[in-house]
Design an enzyme around this catalytic site. Sequence first.
Site, PDB file in Angstrom:
ATOM      1  N   HIS A  69      20.825  -7.624 144.849  1.00 12.77           N
ATOM      2  CA  HIS A  69      19.884  -8.753 144.803  1.00 12.77           C
ATOM      3  C   HIS A  69      19.026  -8.797 146.062  1.00 12.77           C
ATOM      4  O   HIS A  69      18.555  -9.865 146.452  1.00 12.77           O
ATOM      5  CB  HIS A  69      20.676 -10.062 144.648  1.00 12.77           C
ATOM      6  CG  HIS A  69      19.860 -11.232 144.194  1.00 12.77           C
ATOM      7  ND1 HIS A  69      18.780 -11.133 143.346  1.00 12.77           N
ATOM      8  CD2 HIS A  69      19.987 -12.573 144.487  1.00 12.77           C
ATOM      9  CE1 HIS A  69      18.270 -12.334 143.125  1.00 12.77           C
ATOM     10  NE2 HIS A  69      18.978 -13.226 143.808  1.00 12.77           N
TER      11      HIS A  69
ATOM     12  N   ASP B  16      24.084 -15.263 140.503  1.00 14.80           N
ATOM     13  CA  ASP B  16      23.410 -14.817 141.718  1.00 14.80           C
ATOM     14  C   ASP B  16      24.089 -15.419 142.941  1.00 14.80           C
ATOM     15  O   ASP B  16      24.488 -16.592 142.936  1.00 14.80           O
ATOM     16  CB  ASP B  16      21.937 -15.226 141.710  1.00 14.80           C
ATOM     17  CG  ASP B  16      21.112 -14.379 140.750  1.00 14.80           C
ATOM     18  OD1 ASP B  16      21.699 -13.516 140.057  1.00 14.80           O
ATOM     19  OD2 ASP B  16      19.886 -14.586 140.669  1.00 14.80           O
TER      20      ASP B  16
ATOM     21  N   HIS C 223      16.667 -11.673 150.306  1.00 16.97           N
ATOM     22  CA  HIS C 223      16.090 -12.515 149.266  1.00 16.97           C
ATOM     23  C   HIS C 223      14.608 -12.870 149.506  1.00 16.97           C
ATOM     24  O   HIS C 223      14.200 -14.035 149.360  1.00 16.97           O
ATOM     25  CB  HIS C 223      16.907 -13.807 149.125  1.00 16.97           C
ATOM     26  CG  HIS C 223      16.829 -14.429 147.769  1.00 16.97           C
ATOM     27  ND1 HIS C 223      15.875 -15.376 147.422  1.00 16.97           N
ATOM     28  CD2 HIS C 223      17.593 -14.269 146.663  1.00 16.97           C
ATOM     29  CE1 HIS C 223      16.060 -15.767 146.176  1.00 16.97           C
ATOM     30  NE2 HIS C 223      17.101 -15.111 145.678  1.00 16.97           N
TER      31      HIS C 223
ATOM     32  N   HIS D 239      24.268 -19.618 139.272  1.00 16.33           N
ATOM     33  CA  HIS D 239      24.357 -19.388 140.710  1.00 16.33           C
ATOM     34  C   HIS D 239      25.740 -19.755 141.243  1.00 16.33           C
ATOM     35  O   HIS D 239      26.387 -20.685 140.727  1.00 16.33           O
ATOM     36  CB  HIS D 239      23.278 -20.179 141.457  1.00 16.33           C
ATOM     37  CG  HIS D 239      21.898 -19.641 141.254  1.00 16.33           C
ATOM     38  ND1 HIS D 239      21.158 -19.908 140.124  1.00 16.33           N
ATOM     39  CD2 HIS D 239      21.124 -18.839 142.043  1.00 16.33           C
ATOM     40  CE1 HIS D 239      19.979 -19.304 140.206  1.00 16.33           C
ATOM     41  NE2 HIS D 239      19.932 -18.641 141.356  1.00 16.33           N
TER      42      HIS D 239
END
Length: 340
Positions: free
Chosen positions: A203, A152, A207, A301
């Site tokens: 994504h 991510d 966020h 990540h």
Amino acid sequence: MVGEPPTEPPADPRRRRRLAAAAVVAVVAITAVVVAVILAGAPRESGPSAGQPTASQTSASSPSTPAPSSPAASPSGSQSSGPQPSDSPSAPSETQGETPAPAPVASGPTPPPETLPVPQPPPPVAPFPPALAGQDVEVVPGAGASVALTFDAGANSAGLPSILQTLAGAGVRGTFFLTGSWAAANPAGVAAIVAGGHRVGNHSQTHPDFTGLPDAAIEDQIRAAERAITAAGADPRPLFRFPFGARDARTIAAVNNLGYLPVRWSVDTLGWKGTSGGVTAQQVADRALSALQPGEIVLMHIGSNPNDGSVLDADALPRMIERMRQAGYGFVTLDTLVAG
């Protein structure tokens, strides 16, 4: 007187003249013969052969032979028998009086055959299988002994160079879920991900927690991220990951209605907690290995921990890949989900 020989009559003057003339003619004839024999054996001076144009004729009738730039001819106008000048310094010598053959013309690029197919636009993104609708997928069904490594990107890109280098060195491809704001701020990072042959997913734009958003705001988040990622050179469709993993039946349906398939994970390595959170690179690898199963989806990540700057997922990745391979596992991207 008796007994003396008779006296000869005096010579005839006309007869003497005839004999002298005959002698002169004979001498002249002999001299002519000798001269003729001498001339027949002597070498003749060379000149242009019959039917061959002279030097002046060649210059006038042959446009391909340049005229001499300086008076190199003899006073009589005849050319020497040496090599003639050519149009190019590298051209071979030509025979005197002959018109030089034209130099071969270099051919250009060969045109493509008419049978080549006309370039077509890229095919549309394949929709996800209907059987996966309503799910936030946690494993890759039917993947066998394979693992999907996912990353991510929503904060910084501190760990990206190391991650890409490790994946390239190991010959492994992963899936990167990018926020639209990260893609807009890191176009070179998006380009590097795509150049490495990796898959990209959506994504969201900024966020947020989707469970607190109305459907219209969810659409705005997904479409804005899609535009930003596409502008950076990648196509995220139809893969999507919820920020924070926060979702419910309504938000999953909203994402599906926009043509996206939500993908969760089988295990979170917790590398994002950093060393300040009491996590080590060894623990990151151990967590991924402890959850090893067919079709496992590993969450990691790209960014560093905001407090200590550590990039534990990037640090643990080489030993993680090595240990998974030792356990008999390979690696896939989440395109396997789209292929059904």
